[in-house]
Design a protein around this motif. Structure first.
Motif, PDB file in Angstrom:
ATOM      1  N   SER A 183      38.232  33.638 -53.713  1.00 53.29           N
ATOM      2  CA  SER A 183      37.674  32.364 -53.269  1.00 53.29           C
ATOM      3  C   SER A 183      36.806  31.758 -54.363  1.00 53.29           C
ATOM      4  O   SER A 183      36.290  32.460 -55.237  1.00 53.29           O
ATOM      5  N   ALA A 184      36.629  30.443 -54.304  1.00 57.69           N
ATOM      6  CA  ALA A 184      35.788  29.759 -55.282  1.00 57.69           C
ATOM      7  C   ALA A 184      34.364  30.307 -55.233  1.00 57.69           C
ATOM      8  O   ALA A 184      33.700  30.439 -56.274  1.00 57.69           O
ATOM      9  N   PHE A 185      33.895  30.637 -54.047  1.00 57.70           N
ATOM     10  CA  PHE A 185      32.540  31.190 -53.892  1.00 57.70           C
ATOM     11  C   PHE A 185      32.400  32.505 -54.656  1.00 57.70           C
ATOM     12  O   PHE A 185      31.444  32.701 -55.405  1.00 57.70           O
ATOM     13  N   THR A 186      33.380  33.410 -54.494  1.00 59.12           N
ATOM     14  CA  THR A 186      33.333  34.708 -55.172  1.00 59.12           C
ATOM     15  C   THR A 186      33.451  34.547 -56.678  1.00 59.12           C
ATOM     16  O   THR A 186      32.729  35.191 -57.448  1.00 59.12           O
ATOM     17  N   VAL A 187      34.364  33.684 -57.109  1.00 58.91           N
ATOM     18  CA  VAL A 187      34.547  33.440 -58.545  1.00 58.91           C
ATOM     19  C   VAL A 187      33.252  32.931 -59.163  1.00 58.91           C
ATOM     20  O   VAL A 187      32.836  33.389 -60.237  1.00 58.91           O
ATOM     21  N   ASN A 188      32.591  32.015 -58.503  1.00 60.33           N
ATOM     22  CA  ASN A 188      31.366  31.434 -59.050  1.00 60.33           C
ATOM     23  C   ASN A 188      30.212  32.428 -59.079  1.00 60.33           C
ATOM     24  O   ASN A 188      29.345  32.363 -59.958  1.00 60.33           O
ATOM     25  N   ILE A 189      30.185  33.355 -58.123  1.00 61.71           N
ATOM     26  CA  ILE A 189      29.164  34.413 -58.157  1.00 61.71           C
ATOM     27  C   ILE A 189      29.384  35.296 -59.386  1.00 61.71           C
ATOM     28  O   ILE A 189      28.445  35.644 -60.107  1.00 61.71           O
ATOM     29  N   ARG A 190      30.647  35.658 -59.635  1.00 60.95           N
ATOM     30  CA  ARG A 190      30.947  36.504 -60.800  1.00 60.95           C
ATOM     31  C   ARG A 190      30.620  35.781 -62.102  1.00 60.95           C
ATOM     32  O   ARG A 190      30.084  36.381 -63.044  1.00 60.95           O
ATOM     33  N   LEU A 191      30.940  34.494 -62.145  1.00 56.85           N
ATOM     34  CA  LEU A 191      30.644  33.715 -63.345  1.00 56.85           C
ATOM     35  C   LEU A 191      29.142  33.611 -63.558  1.00 56.85           C
ATOM     36  O   LEU A 191      28.655  33.693 -64.691  1.00 56.85           O
ATOM     37  N   SER A 192      28.397  33.429 -62.481  1.00 58.98           N
ATOM     38  CA  SER A 192      26.942  33.345 -62.579  1.00 58.98           C
ATOM     39  C   SER A 192      26.364  34.630 -63.164  1.00 58.98           C
ATOM     40  O   SER A 192      25.461  34.591 -64.012  1.00 58.98           O
ATOM     41  N   ALA A 193      26.874  35.766 -62.735  1.00 56.96           N
ATOM     42  CA  ALA A 193      26.406  37.057 -63.265  1.00 56.96           C
ATOM     43  C   ALA A 193      26.682  37.151 -64.763  1.00 56.96           C
ATOM     44  O   ALA A 193      25.830  37.603 -65.543  1.00 56.96           O
ATOM     45  N   ILE A 194      27.875  36.726 -65.181  1.00 57.10           N
ATOM     46  CA  ILE A 194      28.250  36.780 -66.601  1.00 57.10           C
ATOM     47  C   ILE A 194      27.360  35.852 -67.426  1.00 57.10           C
ATOM     48  O   ILE A 194      26.890  36.211 -68.515  1.00 57.10           O
TER      49      ILE A 194
ATOM     50  N   ALA B  95      27.806  29.649 -71.498  1.00 63.16           N
ATOM     51  CA  ALA B  95      27.052  28.748 -70.603  1.00 63.16           C
ATOM     52  C   ALA B  95      27.849  27.494 -70.266  1.00 63.16           C
ATOM     53  O   ALA B  95      27.623  26.869 -69.227  1.00 63.16           O
ATOM     54  N   ALA B  96      28.784  27.111 -71.141  1.00 63.51           N
ATOM     55  CA  ALA B  96      29.548  25.884 -70.921  1.00 63.51           C
ATOM     56  C   ALA B  96      30.771  26.092 -70.034  1.00 63.51           C
ATOM     57  O   ALA B  96      31.420  25.123 -69.634  1.00 63.51           O
ATOM     58  N   VAL B  97      31.082  27.346 -69.717  1.00 62.02           N
ATOM     59  CA  VAL B  97      32.247  27.619 -68.868  1.00 62.02           C
ATOM     60  C   VAL B  97      31.959  27.112 -67.457  1.00 62.02           C
ATOM     61  O   VAL B  97      30.932  27.429 -66.855  1.00 62.02           O
ATOM     62  N   ARG B  98      32.874  26.328 -66.935  1.00 64.23           N
ATOM     63  CA  ARG B  98      32.673  25.732 -65.619  1.00 64.23           C
ATOM     64  C   ARG B  98      33.290  26.599 -64.535  1.00 64.23           C
ATOM     65  O   ARG B  98      34.382  27.160 -64.705  1.00 64.23           O
ATOM     66  N   GLY B  99      32.588  26.685 -63.435  1.00 59.53           N
ATOM     67  CA  GLY B  99      33.113  27.418 -62.290  1.00 59.53           C
ATOM     68  C   GLY B  99      34.107  26.581 -61.514  1.00 59.53           C
ATOM     69  O   GLY B  99      34.490  25.482 -61.923  1.00 59.53           O
ATOM     70  N   LEU B 100      34.537  27.107 -60.377  1.00 61.77           N
ATOM     71  CA  LEU B 100      35.491  26.396 -59.537  1.00 61.77           C
ATOM     72  C   LEU B 100      34.753  25.416 -58.643  1.00 61.77           C
ATOM     73  O   LEU B 100      33.650  25.695 -58.154  1.00 61.77           O
ATOM     74  N   THR B 101      35.356  24.284 -58.428  1.00 64.65           N
ATOM     75  CA  THR B 101      34.742  23.251 -57.595  1.00 64.65           C
ATOM     76  C   THR B 101      34.766  23.673 -56.137  1.00 64.65           C
ATOM     77  O   THR B 101      35.795  24.100 -55.618  1.00 64.65           O
ATOM     78  N   THR B 102      33.634  23.563 -55.504  1.00 65.85           N
ATOM     79  CA  THR B 102      33.547  23.859 -54.073  1.00 65.85           C
ATOM     80  C   THR B 102      32.836  22.718 -53.382  1.00 65.85           C
ATOM     81  O   THR B 102      31.880  22.153 -53.916  1.00 65.85           O
TER      82      THR B 102
END
Length: 408
Positions: free
Chosen positions: A175-186, A214-221
């Protein structure tokens, strides 16, 4: 043929070489070539891998006979990728396949050092659950790096690889939520490495690569109101329908006070202060307690339960658990049971929805949002604003019509 993996941090070499003789491929290398051969790989490589491991384990050749043994009973959509691989394999001259080299560890040692150092220094993560989530997220990323390097692809702790990882997670169906959590950790780990670059020992070039993360964008939610809430009449009906003193006290804490299920399980008898009309709550991921107002309806339910449980006087039992051995899943089960009995159960209505009910009704009653934030112990005011937005949506058609009539 030889392939060389690269470091987890861009530019730092790692002396790890995989030797692959002529016409010999590892399982991962074969699947990598198979992926490149397919116009649209989809989940084909993931479906084929168990078949290749089956052949290796049983010393079977990769042909239609072993495929028939492996595919017996499988659905057509699982057999189709296997047949496609068989075609690919024979067009490539049937190279010999060998197992992937064993991993010495599930995580890269250098990655362990980074993660442990980051978790030790960070002040933004509160509680073991949050740290566990970040640890799993970061380990998953470094496992991805190791897999990419094992298959001969350029991969490092840098913006380009992180961007590719986000896309890979999306294709894996997260899910976009899970992907963005992982990206935030990275991203937070990258920022920590940059801040501690002299201690970690990274070059200026590596720092630049990390800054790109830092410039990598997460998934739109689109943040929606994932949980439903009860209307005031439904809330009152729910409370009045519960005869069991313990269950009524639990539900009152959820729907009147707005506690989370885990907060209910953490309550001690001494956390109730009837004289000051206060309740002391240990929040999610926190080790300290916060006082909130004890509303009369909840106070009555707690008073009845304490008498039933022989917890009077409170001073004598202050250190005891208010609800001994109670688990969050038991709370969810009890709430669902009562909601179903009253025909109040809806797809997005759960035990946690009772907390949303508290916030929503406080907003409806005209309580200042800043005080709702204080009562529900939201760290961010933006969280409280969702109740305001939801109320705005509910009021829109009524108030806009009234306003239009007054202007006529």
């Amino acid at each position: 043929m030889a392939t060389r993996s690269t470091s987890i941090i861009a530019g730092k070499p790692v002396n790890e070489t995989i030797q692959v003789g002529e016409h010999v491929l590892t399982v991962s290398q074969a699947l990598n070539y198979f992926t490149a051969w397919l116009p649209k790989p989809g989940n084909y490589p993931r479906v084929v891998r168990p078949y290749l491991l089956f052949c290796l384990a049983n010393a079977y050749p990769i042909d239609r006979f072993s495929l028939g043994l492996f595919a017996a009973g499988l659905s057509a959509n699982r057999v189709s990728p296997l047949r496609k691989f068989l075609l690919f394999y024979h067009t490539q001259g049937t190279p010999r396949l060998v197992a992937d080299p064993p991993r010495a560890s599930t995580t890269i040692p250098a990655a362990n050092e980074l993660i442990l150092g980051f978790l030790h220094d960070t002040t933004t993560l509160r509680g073991d659950e949050s740290k566990d989530t970040y640890t799993k997220s970061l380990n998953a990323f470094f496992r991805y790096l190791a897999d990419e390097q094992l298959q001969g692809r350029q991969a490092s702790f840098a913006g380009q690889t992180v961007g590719r990882y986000v896309e890979w997670l999306k294709n894996e169906g997260l899910s976009a939520f899970t992907v963005n959590i992982r990206l935030s950790a990275i991203k937070q780990l990258a920022a920590w490495v940059i801040k501690n670059r002299h201690k970690v020992g990274v070059s200026a070039e590596q720092v630049d690569a990390l800054r790109d993360v830092a410039a990598v964008r997460g998934l739109t939610t689109e943040r929606k109101f994932y949980k439903d809430s009860l209307q005031q009449a439904e809330r009152d009906e729910l409370l009045q329908a519960i005869d069991d003193p313990m269950d009524r006290a639990i539900v009152a804490l959820l729907v009147i006070e707005g506690l989370r299920t885990v907060e209910v399980t953490r309550l001690k008898v001494g956390d109730i202060d009837f004289e000051r009309q206060q309740l002391w709550v240990k929040g999610k991921g926190k080790n300290t307690k916060k006082d909130i107002i004890l509303f009369p309806t909840c106070a009555q339910a707690l008073d009845l339960y304490l008498q039933e449980a022989y917890y009077w006087p409170i001073s004598t039992h202050a250190g005891k658990a208010l609800f001994p051995a109670l688990k969050t899943h038991q709370i969810r089960y009890r709430v669902d049971k009562y909601l179903k009995q009253l025909a109040l159960k809806r797809p997005r209505l759960s035990a946690h929805s009772l907390r949303h009910t508290t916030g929503q009704l406080l907003i409806q009653e005209g309580v200042e949002p800043i005080h709702v934030q204080r009562h529900l112990r939201h760290e961010l005011f933006e969280t409280t604003q969702f109740y305001i937005k939801k109320q705005t949506e509910q009021d829109y058609y009524v108030k806009i019509v009234v306003s239009n009539k007054s202007d006529a």
